[in-house]
Write a protein that holds these residues in place. Structure first.
Motif, PDB file in Angstrom:
ATOM      1  N   ALA A 174      24.228  43.680  36.056  1.00 21.26           N
ATOM      2  CA  ALA A 174      25.258  44.151  35.132  1.00 21.26           C
ATOM      3  C   ALA A 174      26.627  44.070  35.796  1.00 21.26           C
ATOM      4  CB  ALA A 174      24.969  45.588  34.692  1.00 21.26           C
ATOM      5  N   ILE A 175      27.664  44.077  34.979  1.00 28.97           N
ATOM      6  CA  ILE A 175      29.015  44.100  35.524  1.00 28.97           C
ATOM      7  C   ILE A 175      29.590  45.501  35.340  1.00 28.97           C
ATOM      8  CG2 ILE A 175      29.453  41.649  35.169  1.00 28.97           C
ATOM      9  CD1 ILE A 175      31.027  42.362  32.654  1.00 28.97           C
ATOM     10  N   ARG A 176      30.401  45.902  36.300  1.00 27.22           N
ATOM     11  CA  ARG A 176      31.090  47.202  36.218  1.00 27.22           C
ATOM     12  C   ARG A 176      32.554  46.984  36.561  1.00 27.22           C
ATOM     13  NH1 ARG A 176      32.265  48.936  41.265  1.00 27.22           N
ATOM     14  NH2 ARG A 176      31.006  48.157  43.010  1.00 27.22           N
TER      15      ARG A 176
ATOM     16  N   THR B 103      30.232  48.926  30.210  1.00 24.97           N
ATOM     17  CA  THR B 103      31.514  48.470  30.748  1.00 24.97           C
ATOM     18  C   THR B 103      32.365  47.835  29.659  1.00 24.97           C
ATOM     19  OG1 THR B 103      30.571  48.088  32.948  1.00 24.97           O
ATOM     20  CG2 THR B 103      32.595  46.899  32.402  1.00 24.97           C
ATOM     21  N   ALA B 104      31.729  46.975  28.848  1.00 26.93           N
ATOM     22  CA  ALA B 104      32.458  46.310  27.770  1.00 26.93           C
ATOM     23  C   ALA B 104      33.016  47.323  26.787  1.00 26.93           C
ATOM     24  CB  ALA B 104      31.541  45.319  27.061  1.00 26.93           C
TER      25      ALA B 104
ATOM     26  N   LEU C  99      36.610  36.208  38.637  1.00 30.59           N
ATOM     27  CA  LEU C  99      36.080  36.652  37.353  1.00 30.59           C
ATOM     28  C   LEU C  99      35.005  37.711  37.532  1.00 30.59           C
ATOM     29  CD1 LEU C  99      36.220  36.270  34.310  1.00 30.59           C
ATOM     30  CD2 LEU C  99      34.491  34.474  34.499  1.00 30.59           C
ATOM     31  N   VAL C 100      33.949  37.377  38.250  1.00 25.68           N
ATOM     32  CA  VAL C 100      32.866  38.321  38.525  1.00 25.68           C
ATOM     33  C   VAL C 100      32.670  38.378  40.035  1.00 25.68           C
ATOM     34  CG1 VAL C 100      30.445  38.858  38.178  1.00 25.68           C
ATOM     35  CG2 VAL C 100      31.744  37.796  36.331  1.00 25.68           C
ATOM     36  N   GLY C 101      32.841  39.544  40.591  1.00 28.15           N
ATOM     37  CA  GLY C 101      32.749  39.719  42.035  1.00 28.15           C
ATOM     38  C   GLY C 101      33.807  40.690  42.503  1.00 28.15           C
TER      39      GLY C 101
ATOM     40  N   LEU D  19      45.259  41.183  34.947  1.00 27.87           N
ATOM     41  CA  LEU D  19      45.565  41.038  36.368  1.00 27.87           C
ATOM     42  C   LEU D  19      44.910  42.128  37.210  1.00 27.87           C
ATOM     43  CD1 LEU D  19      49.349  40.063  36.542  1.00 27.87           C
ATOM     44  CD2 LEU D  19      47.411  38.698  37.331  1.00 27.87           C
ATOM     45  N   LEU D  20      44.881  43.343  36.690  1.00 24.40           N
ATOM     46  CA  LEU D  20      44.460  44.489  37.498  1.00 24.40           C
ATOM     47  C   LEU D  20      43.070  44.991  37.152  1.00 24.40           C
ATOM     48  CD1 LEU D  20      47.844  46.445  37.500  1.00 24.40           C
ATOM     49  CD2 LEU D  20      46.993  44.806  39.179  1.00 24.40           C
ATOM     50  N   GLY D  21      42.364  44.278  36.285  1.00 19.61           N
ATOM     51  CA  GLY D  21      41.018  44.672  35.917  1.00 19.61           C
ATOM     52  C   GLY D  21      39.986  43.649  36.370  1.00 19.61           C
ATOM     53  N   GLY D  22      39.179  44.019  37.346  1.00 24.75           N
ATOM     54  CA  GLY D  22      38.157  43.110  37.839  1.00 24.75           C
ATOM     55  C   GLY D  22      36.763  43.595  37.506  1.00 24.75           C
TER      56      GLY D  22
END
Length: 395
Positions: free
Chosen positions: A47-49, A134-135, A333-335, A36-39
């Protein structure tokens, strides 16, 4: 229905269903809170952070009060460990060896698998290094808990002795230690003190509820004590928030100078005290409720998969987010998690994460079982992979 009845028939009459129910509740709070609290936000290179909705929606902080149930987990952990230790007839080191092996195997498994995945994802599928960083951070995030829990479990014999002598008050020095450290680091001369001072809180901070659980198992925590824990913990929690300016969130918020959980502050112990008191008071009622086979069966399944849930729930979220990142932003999910729409979309993604965790768990649960058929070479390889992953994740 047959599975439900089979679980019911195999449950010993002396099984403390309330304690198992509390453990299951605390276990489910971990992935629920992280999901819930991790975006995730996208960087310019695709890349995603990590990104937290709490940075924008500070009003969601009370949600973390409900989902931060590690106090309950350590409480029932201390309770169960004390009873297990009392039943053990051999040397204490044999009891400890068995307990630590149950904790270590799943951790070794998830880190070894991720070490191999890092190479596959980067060189086989071109996943950006930023995404892999990040992963790795997310996978390691819940494993600190296992490390702390391992150290505290090793101290169980000393906790038992303290409970016999002091009863519920055996936890008081732990609370006092955290209070003193907080007073020093948040006081007028805090900036002049060494940064490592806060690390002192790690062991007493998380051991507080564990010691309460050991004293509870020894029969040294009465309902009067439990009411004191509930009311005193709630009063201290309110005072720390309203008078002493502690951060409202029980989890770290990007950009905030102070955090409550890493390492634990006095606010964490206040919440743990209140939760522990409530849990002890509700024990009999919860036990009666879990006499219903349909409610008891899920509790058993969750407890049998405890380490799998802890070690792999972040992987389940990443299994959805990493492929989605190639298509750009995807609501929830991503954003950037900075709109109410993101919150609603993330709630819709929760069943997907849960389904992925169940799928992963079908294969990952084998790491919880004894590795009877693994030779020295395979174990050495797993250890080397796990070490390599740790170096990458913590670099």
């Amino acid at each position: 229905m047959k599975i439900v009845q089979a679980i019911e028939s195999r449950t010993p009459a002396h099984r403390d269903r309330a304690v198992d129910g509390l453990r299951a509740l605390a276990l489910l709070a971990v992935p629920t809170g992280h999901w819930l609290l991790g975006g995730f936000a996208l960087t310019e290179d695709g890349a995603i952070r990590n990104a937290s909705p709490l940075s924008t929606f500070g009003g969601l902080a009370p949600v973390s009060w409900v989902l931060q149930m590690l106090g309950i987990f350590f409480l029932v952990g201390g309770f169960a460990s004390a009873l297990s230790y009392a039943r053990h007839t051999g040397p204490a080191r044999d009891w400890l060896k068995g307990r630590l092996a149950r904790l270590g195997r799943p951790v070794l498994g998830v880190t070894a698998v991720w070490a191999a995945l890092l190479a596959l994802l980067h060189y086989g599928f071109g996943v950006p290094e930023g995404t892999l960083r990040t992963a790795s951070t997310l996978v390691v995030q819940p494993l600190w808990f296992v490390g702390v829990y391992t150290v505290i479990t090793a101290l169980t014999p000393y906790c038992v002795r303290a409970a016999r002598r002091l009863g519920v008050w055996a936890a008081a020095p732990l609370l006092a230690t955290v209070a003193v450290v907080d007073a020093l680091r948040y006081g007028p001369y805090g900036e002049a003190l060494p940064g490592w001072l806060s690390v002192v809180n790690i062991l007493p901070g998380w051991m507080f509820a564990y010691q309460l659980g050991v004293s509870w198992a020894a029969g040294r925590v009465t309902r009067r004590h439990a009411r004191g824990l509930l009311l005193g913990g709630a009063a201290l929690f309110a005072a720390l928030l309203l008078v002493f300016g502690y951060p409202a969130s029980m989890v770290g918020v990007p950009g905030e100078a102070r955090t409550n959980s890493h390492p634990p502050s006095l606010l964490v112990l206040a919440l743990a005290a209140a939760q522990s008191g409530a849990a002890i008071l509700l024990r009999e009622r919860l036990g009666r409720l879990l006499r219903r086979p349909a409610l008891w069966a899920p509790v058993v399944v969750i407890n049998l998969s405890a380490m799998t849930i802890l070690c792999w729930h972040q992987t389940a979220m990443l299994a959805a987010a990493i492929p989605a990142s190639y298509g750009g932003e995807l609501a929830g999910l991503v954003g950037a998690p900075d709109t109410a729409g993101w919150i609603l979309a993330r709630l819709a993604w929760m069943p997907v994460f849960a389904a992925l965790l169940v799928l992963i768990g079908r294969y990952a649960r084998r790491f919880e079982a004894p590795w009877a058929n693994t030779g020295p070479a395979l174990r050495a390889t797993a250890g080397a992979l796990a070490a390599g992953f740790a170096v990458f994740a913590l670099a």
